[in-house]
Motif scaffolding. Sequence first.
Motif, PDB file in Angstrom:
ATOM      1  N   ILE A 150      -4.765  13.377  -4.119  1.00  0.00           N
ATOM      2  CA  ILE A 150      -5.120  12.792  -2.819  1.00  0.00           C
ATOM      3  C   ILE A 150      -3.947  11.993  -2.265  1.00  0.00           C
ATOM      4  O   ILE A 150      -3.603  12.075  -1.085  1.00  0.00           O
ATOM      5  CB  ILE A 150      -6.380  11.900  -2.962  1.00  0.00           C
ATOM      6  CG1 ILE A 150      -7.602  12.770  -3.234  1.00  0.00           C
ATOM      7  CG2 ILE A 150      -6.595  11.057  -1.719  1.00  0.00           C
ATOM      8  CD1 ILE A 150      -8.840  11.993  -3.617  1.00  0.00           C
ATOM      9  N   MET A 151      -3.293  11.244  -3.147  1.00  0.00           N
ATOM     10  CA  MET A 151      -2.147  10.442  -2.703  1.00  0.00           C
ATOM     11  C   MET A 151      -0.973  11.335  -2.306  1.00  0.00           C
ATOM     12  O   MET A 151      -0.249  11.037  -1.370  1.00  0.00           O
ATOM     13  CB  MET A 151      -1.714   9.472  -3.814  1.00  0.00           C
ATOM     14  CG  MET A 151      -2.672   8.331  -4.044  1.00  0.00           C
ATOM     15  SD  MET A 151      -2.824   7.242  -2.617  1.00  0.00           S
ATOM     16  CE  MET A 151      -4.401   7.737  -1.993  1.00  0.00           C
ATOM     17  N   LEU A 185      -7.333  16.566   5.209  1.00  0.00           N
ATOM     18  CA  LEU A 185      -7.147  15.624   4.103  1.00  0.00           C
ATOM     19  C   LEU A 185      -8.467  14.923   3.772  1.00  0.00           C
ATOM     20  O   LEU A 185      -8.829  14.760   2.611  1.00  0.00           O
ATOM     21  CB  LEU A 185      -6.076  14.599   4.499  1.00  0.00           C
ATOM     22  CG  LEU A 185      -5.523  13.729   3.396  1.00  0.00           C
ATOM     23  CD1 LEU A 185      -4.840  14.585   2.347  1.00  0.00           C
ATOM     24  CD2 LEU A 185      -4.537  12.716   3.965  1.00  0.00           C
ATOM     25  N   ARG A 186      -9.183  14.557   4.827  1.00  0.00           N
ATOM     26  CA  ARG A 186     -10.462  13.872   4.617  1.00  0.00           C
ATOM     27  C   ARG A 186     -11.436  14.786   3.880  1.00  0.00           C
ATOM     28  O   ARG A 186     -12.163  14.351   2.987  1.00  0.00           O
ATOM     29  CB  ARG A 186     -11.048  13.448   5.963  1.00  0.00           C
ATOM     30  CG  ARG A 186     -12.374  12.723   5.873  1.00  0.00           C
ATOM     31  CD  ARG A 186     -12.202  11.394   5.148  1.00  0.00           C
ATOM     32  NE  ARG A 186     -13.469  10.704   4.929  1.00  0.00           N
ATOM     33  CZ  ARG A 186     -14.251  10.900   3.876  1.00  0.00           C
ATOM     34  NH1 ARG A 186     -13.902  11.785   2.960  1.00  0.00           N
ATOM     35  NH2 ARG A 186     -15.363  10.215   3.730  1.00  0.00           N
ATOM     36  N   VAL A 195     -10.543  14.927   0.245  1.00  0.00           N
ATOM     37  CA  VAL A 195     -10.989  13.715  -0.445  1.00  0.00           C
ATOM     38  C   VAL A 195     -12.479  13.801  -0.747  1.00  0.00           C
ATOM     39  O   VAL A 195     -12.942  13.426  -1.820  1.00  0.00           O
ATOM     40  CB  VAL A 195     -10.683  12.464   0.410  1.00  0.00           C
ATOM     41  CG1 VAL A 195     -11.240  11.213  -0.247  1.00  0.00           C
ATOM     42  CG2 VAL A 195      -9.196  12.322   0.628  1.00  0.00           C
ATOM     43  N   TYR A 206      -7.266  11.534  -7.881  1.00  0.00           N
ATOM     44  CA  TYR A 206      -6.564  10.449  -7.181  1.00  0.00           C
ATOM     45  C   TYR A 206      -5.110  10.792  -6.874  1.00  0.00           C
ATOM     46  O   TYR A 206      -4.633  10.562  -5.777  1.00  0.00           O
ATOM     47  CB  TYR A 206      -6.618   9.171  -8.018  1.00  0.00           C
ATOM     48  CG  TYR A 206      -7.995   8.814  -8.479  1.00  0.00           C
ATOM     49  CD1 TYR A 206      -8.971   8.478  -7.542  1.00  0.00           C
ATOM     50  CD2 TYR A 206      -8.328   8.810  -9.821  1.00  0.00           C
ATOM     51  CE1 TYR A 206     -10.258   8.155  -7.946  1.00  0.00           C
ATOM     52  CE2 TYR A 206      -9.609   8.476 -10.235  1.00  0.00           C
ATOM     53  CZ  TYR A 206     -10.568   8.159  -9.301  1.00  0.00           C
ATOM     54  OH  TYR A 206     -11.815   7.839  -9.700  1.00  0.00           O
ATOM     55  N   PHE A 266      -5.355   4.638 -12.069  1.00  0.00           N
ATOM     56  CA  PHE A 266      -5.978   3.322 -12.252  1.00  0.00           C
ATOM     57  C   PHE A 266      -5.770   2.860 -13.689  1.00  0.00           C
ATOM     58  O   PHE A 266      -6.488   3.275 -14.589  1.00  0.00           O
ATOM     59  CB  PHE A 266      -7.477   3.400 -11.958  1.00  0.00           C
ATOM     60  CG  PHE A 266      -7.773   3.617 -10.508  1.00  0.00           C
ATOM     61  CD1 PHE A 266      -7.556   2.609  -9.587  1.00  0.00           C
ATOM     62  CD2 PHE A 266      -8.280   4.827 -10.062  1.00  0.00           C
ATOM     63  CE1 PHE A 266      -7.824   2.786  -8.242  1.00  0.00           C
ATOM     64  CE2 PHE A 266      -8.555   5.018  -8.715  1.00  0.00           C
ATOM     65  CZ  PHE A 266      -8.326   4.005  -7.800  1.00  0.00           C
ATOM     66  N   THR A 267      -4.768   2.040 -13.890  1.00  0.00           N
ATOM     67  CA  THR A 267      -4.542   1.510 -15.231  1.00  0.00           C
ATOM     68  C   THR A 267      -4.486  -0.009 -15.160  1.00  0.00           C
ATOM     69  O   THR A 267      -4.257  -0.579 -14.103  1.00  0.00           O
ATOM     70  CB  THR A 267      -3.199   2.002 -15.807  1.00  0.00           C
ATOM     71  OG1 THR A 267      -2.191   1.720 -14.839  1.00  0.00           O
ATOM     72  CG2 THR A 267      -3.222   3.479 -16.117  1.00  0.00           C
ATOM     73  N   TRP A 303       2.226   1.792  -3.497  1.00  0.00           N
ATOM     74  CA  TRP A 303       1.170   2.265  -4.396  1.00  0.00           C
ATOM     75  C   TRP A 303       0.861   3.735  -4.152  1.00  0.00           C
ATOM     76  O   TRP A 303       0.662   4.517  -5.065  1.00  0.00           O
ATOM     77  CB  TRP A 303      -0.076   1.405  -4.179  1.00  0.00           C
ATOM     78  CG  TRP A 303      -0.997   1.489  -5.339  1.00  0.00           C
ATOM     79  CD1 TRP A 303      -0.845   0.914  -6.555  1.00  0.00           C
ATOM     80  CD2 TRP A 303      -2.203   2.243  -5.399  1.00  0.00           C
ATOM     81  NE1 TRP A 303      -1.884   1.239  -7.370  1.00  0.00           N
ATOM     82  CE2 TRP A 303      -2.743   2.056  -6.676  1.00  0.00           C
ATOM     83  CE3 TRP A 303      -2.893   3.041  -4.498  1.00  0.00           C
ATOM     84  CZ2 TRP A 303      -3.930   2.633  -7.084  1.00  0.00           C
ATOM     85  CZ3 TRP A 303      -4.072   3.621  -4.892  1.00  0.00           C
ATOM     86  CH2 TRP A 303      -4.584   3.421  -6.180  1.00  0.00           C
ATOM     87  N   MET A 304       0.855   4.107  -2.862  1.00  0.00           N
ATOM     88  CA  MET A 304       0.583   5.495  -2.497  1.00  0.00           C
ATOM     89  C   MET A 304       1.646   6.421  -3.079  1.00  0.00           C
ATOM     90  O   MET A 304       1.341   7.453  -3.681  1.00  0.00           O
ATOM     91  CB  MET A 304       0.551   5.587  -0.972  1.00  0.00           C
ATOM     92  CG  MET A 304       0.419   6.943  -0.380  1.00  0.00           C
ATOM     93  SD  MET A 304      -0.071   6.808   1.365  1.00  0.00           S
ATOM     94  CE  MET A 304       1.483   6.962   2.162  1.00  0.00           C
ATOM     95  N   SER A 344      -1.698  12.483   1.066  1.00  0.00           N
ATOM     96  CA  SER A 344      -1.501  11.382   2.016  1.00  0.00           C
ATOM     97  C   SER A 344      -0.022  11.206   2.343  1.00  0.00           C
ATOM     98  O   SER A 344       0.343  11.048   3.504  1.00  0.00           O
ATOM     99  CB  SER A 344      -2.050  10.079   1.442  1.00  0.00           C
ATOM    100  OG  SER A 344      -3.418  10.210   1.151  1.00  0.00           O
ATOM    101  N   PRO A 358       0.812  -1.225   0.000  1.00  0.00           N
ATOM    102  CA  PRO A 358       0.000   0.000   0.000  1.00  0.00           C
ATOM    103  C   PRO A 358       0.846   1.276   0.000  1.00  0.00           C
ATOM    104  O   PRO A 358       0.466   2.266  -0.635  1.00  0.00           O
ATOM    105  CB  PRO A 358      -0.802  -0.112   1.289  1.00  0.00           C
ATOM    106  CG  PRO A 358      -0.907  -1.581   1.533  1.00  0.00           C
ATOM    107  CD  PRO A 358       0.387  -2.150   1.056  1.00  0.00           C
TER     108      PRO A 358
END
Lengths: 297, 292
Positions: free
Chosen positions: B260-261, B246-247, B250, B257, B60-61, B47-48, B264, B44
């Motif tokens: 947002i990352m 942050l929330r 989002v 996306y 998202f691919t 990915w972040m 994060s 995770p």
Amino acid sequence: MTVLTSTARKRRRTTLIGWSFILPNFIGFAALTLVPVVAALALSFMEWDSYSSPEWVGLANFERMWNNANFWVALKNTCFYALGHIPLTLVAALGFAMLLNRPLRGVGLFRTALFFPYVTSLVAVAVVWNMLFSPDLGPINQFLRAIGIDNPPGWTTSSDWSMAAVVLTSVWRDMGYYMVLYLAGLQTIPPELYEAAKVDGAGAWARFRNITLPSLRPTTFFVVIMLTISSFKVFDLVQVMTEGGPGRSTLVLSQLIFREGITQGRFGYSSAISMVLFVIVLLVTLIQFRIQQRSER
Amino acid sequence: MTALLDTPARVTGRTPRSTSRGGTAGKVAGYTLLIVLSLAVMIPFAWMLSSSLKQNNQVFTVPIQWIPTELRWENYAEIWDRIPLWTYLGNSMILSVSVTALQVLTGSFAAYGFAKVRFPGRDALFLAYIATIAVPWQAYMVPQYIIMQKLGLVDTHLSLILLQAFGAFGVFLMRQFYLTIPDELSEAARLDGLSEYGIWARVILPLSKPALASLALLTFVNTWNDYMGPFIYLTSNDLWTVQIGLRAFVGLYDAEYAMIMTGSVISVVPILTVFLLGQRYFVRGIATSGLK
């Protein structure tokens, strides 16, 4: 005024000194924890919202709760979460602790890596996992399709799978913390026990069952109680990941207390729900105590 | 007991020959398992990080691109204009530092009273502290909220500082540690004419630096990561912590996306730094809370 003997005077002095140490913390603790705990109990028997004045209503709040579908849904969901979270976290934590409790180089690095999810910001965790669980293009479902599962679950978008997604995320987040507790427990087991068992020809599994598990009983007891308390009061992760949805599929007791008590201002009714939460935690803890005591005898 | 954690696990007393046969295979298997599992746990984060350097439509691919073809470092420059992240980081810092300082100070002071001074009613009082650790916060957050409302402190940082600074956990953790310090030390200092406060300041505090560090780190991380407290008490945007900010971001821009990352990652960096600097104290602190 009576004349104090020197010992009595000394005792009074020690008491004063003792209290003076505790007082700075105690004032805050009493005003903001102790008083609210007692008040919550009293409030659960009262009808009170932000506009009216408190009124004693006996068990009316509990009766209302009994007949409220939201309460039962939240109770069921919370129990479901606890039943998933407690055993899975425990097994993962113990497993990792066993793996790390070996003479391997670089063990510290692995320990850091495994502990890291626990210190990561909660919102970051929730947001990343939400994306990982994304039904169409998320990495998890891509992986599941790659290994031949054509219809992977919808995770946080499906009311059947959303709680499972929350449980998986919470296990990932918390296992490092309990792993550290288990590591500490494992290191208190004298190596001679294993040596003796090996001489007697006990295999790895037998050693685990007959030495490791019994020696870890105090740790496991502590871990289970901590996990129980934290499972029943789960809020943050659910609130950020799913907000209790889709529908009511991940609504938990803490959220219900928050919604009724703070959003709606129904102080009495929400306190009644919180008493139920408290009693559940207390009962599970007491049962644990009994089991622990019995196994010690 | 807990110091053992810092040393690598015991070496079992085997002869060198037997380790070179079954031992090596076992070691390789152990390493492989550990590496695979640790990598799985870290996915995770990977990915972040990788998503934070992409464009929104590349996140998202199919298949997943672990290393973006083009690294968009601009995300890290643009995010500061999109959300008042500096304000949020500052607020989180104010709360975490104040709560930690108060908790460590009053907690260790009270713990001395509980561990080293004998007076009637002491143990009953300690039991009250311990009992509240087991009461879920949710059970009394409503009365707490009413108190804060009456005091006019809702939507202030002070409310959260007061709520979190006097927790029972700090007292409990420090007392557990003080109990391991032999009483002879304080007795000797008493004979030398030091007052109880002098003993606390000059004898006990210097000895309990590791425990203080543990408590400070655990409190800091918990306050930094707390969501529910700020969520309930802080309504004004300029008081929000990183978590709440942050929330909210989002919620407003759920299709951004990559951004947002990026946010994060930034919210994790301060806590990661604190953790890496003091991780041995973390491990010790948690271990102490579990050993009685």
